[in-house]
Design a protein around this motif. Sequence first.
Motif, short mmCIF file in Angstrom:
data_model
loop_
_atom_site.label_atom_id
_atom_site.label_comp_id
_atom_site.label_asym_id
_atom_site.label_seq_id
_atom_site.Cartn_x
_atom_site.Cartn_y
_atom_site.Cartn_z
N VAL A 24 -15.34 23.74 25.72
CA VAL A 24 -16.17 23.72 26.93
C VAL A 24 -17.65 23.67 26.56
CG1 VAL A 24 -16.92 25.12 28.90
CG2 VAL A 24 -14.47 24.82 28.43
N VAL A 87 -18.55 29.94 32.86
CA VAL A 87 -17.15 29.61 32.58
C VAL A 87 -16.50 30.87 32.02
CG1 VAL A 87 -15.53 28.13 31.35
CG2 VAL A 87 -17.70 27.18 32.19
N ASN A 89 -13.81 32.31 30.45
CA ASN A 89 -12.68 31.82 29.66
C ASN A 89 -12.05 32.88 28.77
OD1 ASN A 89 -11.15 29.70 27.98
ND2 ASN A 89 -12.53 30.61 26.47
N VAL A 136 -16.46 28.74 36.93
CA VAL A 136 -15.12 28.22 36.66
C VAL A 136 -14.35 29.31 35.92
CG1 VAL A 136 -13.71 26.43 35.61
CG2 VAL A 136 -15.98 25.85 36.52
N VAL A 138 -11.03 30.42 33.97
CA VAL A 138 -9.89 29.87 33.25
C VAL A 138 -8.73 30.84 33.38
CG1 VAL A 138 -9.00 29.02 31.05
CG2 VAL A 138 -11.41 28.63 31.66
N VAL A 181 -9.13 26.94 36.85
CA VAL A 181 -8.30 25.94 36.18
C VAL A 181 -7.14 26.68 35.52
CG1 VAL A 181 -9.75 26.00 34.10
CG2 VAL A 181 -8.24 24.05 34.50
N THR A 232 -12.80 21.37 33.28
CA THR A 232 -13.82 22.39 33.53
C THR A 232 -15.18 21.76 33.80
OG1 THR A 232 -12.63 23.94 32.13
CG2 THR A 232 -14.94 24.43 32.54
N ALA A 236 -17.45 22.13 37.22
CA ALA A 236 -18.79 22.70 37.13
C ALA A 236 -19.88 21.72 37.55
CB ALA A 236 -19.06 23.17 35.70
#
Length: 270
Positions: A24, A87, A89, A136, A138, A181, A232, A236
């Motif tokens: 990412v 993000v 993640n 975002v 994950v 996601v 992703t 975004a």
Amino acid sequence: MDVTRMSGKVVLVTGAGTGIGAAVGRRAVAEGARVVLTGRRAEPLERVAAELGGAALAVPADAATPEDAARVVEAALNRFGQLDVLVANAGAHYPGAVLDLKDDDWHAAVRANLDTAFVMARAALPALIAARGNIVVVSSIAGLFAGPEAAGYVTTKHALIGLTRSLARDYGARGVRVNAVCPGWVRTEMADTQMDELGRRSGIDRDAAYALVTKDTPLRRAAEAEEIASVTAFLASPEASAMTGAVVVADCGAGCVDLPTLAFVPDFVD
């Protein structure tokens, strides 16, 4: 790839030293962004940051610790002057069915998979509101279905979808989009470890283990981290400007399989 789609944006990625998080970060920079890479281990973060040059800042931290999360956001603002995308993640797998999970493993799963997203989102929200930015999250197909003997992972990945929708509902009016996601199997260091364990039990190598766990999926393969990074990056980007509260599945088709019908598929079908 649109190399200007994220031009001028600043993206904060948790769990950024390896796997999906590192991919990412690389994708964001390739599309014109500057990135803040955070995770608990300094060495892999610094390797990715060195690869990306002046567009990247590595900040070792525990995303589940409020003081660390605040420090990472402050570092992003001090270095780049803004924060546009988070993000979330970071995560880890703690196997076990409910009767087998020790309290410490359950709490570790909650901390690694859920607290990291909640705590970092809370720290980042004021800056994201100011930038009319987005998050975002994950999650995983484990957030949609239950795998065997993975109660902590499955429960926390489901909870991430609830967190995504709560954030989207509460902060959309303030200009912040939030989407999730859900990858299936992805070739990462964490998945490699699981494949190696399966291989030891089954007497096969890593590649054969990946083939085994994906043999009934339509694409019959695991995804690459770069493929999840592509999804992703889209979520975004301004191209997803009408999307919030969405759950996007990137699982090579695993979730569309009707499991009870697998018995009707002959072994010889390619």
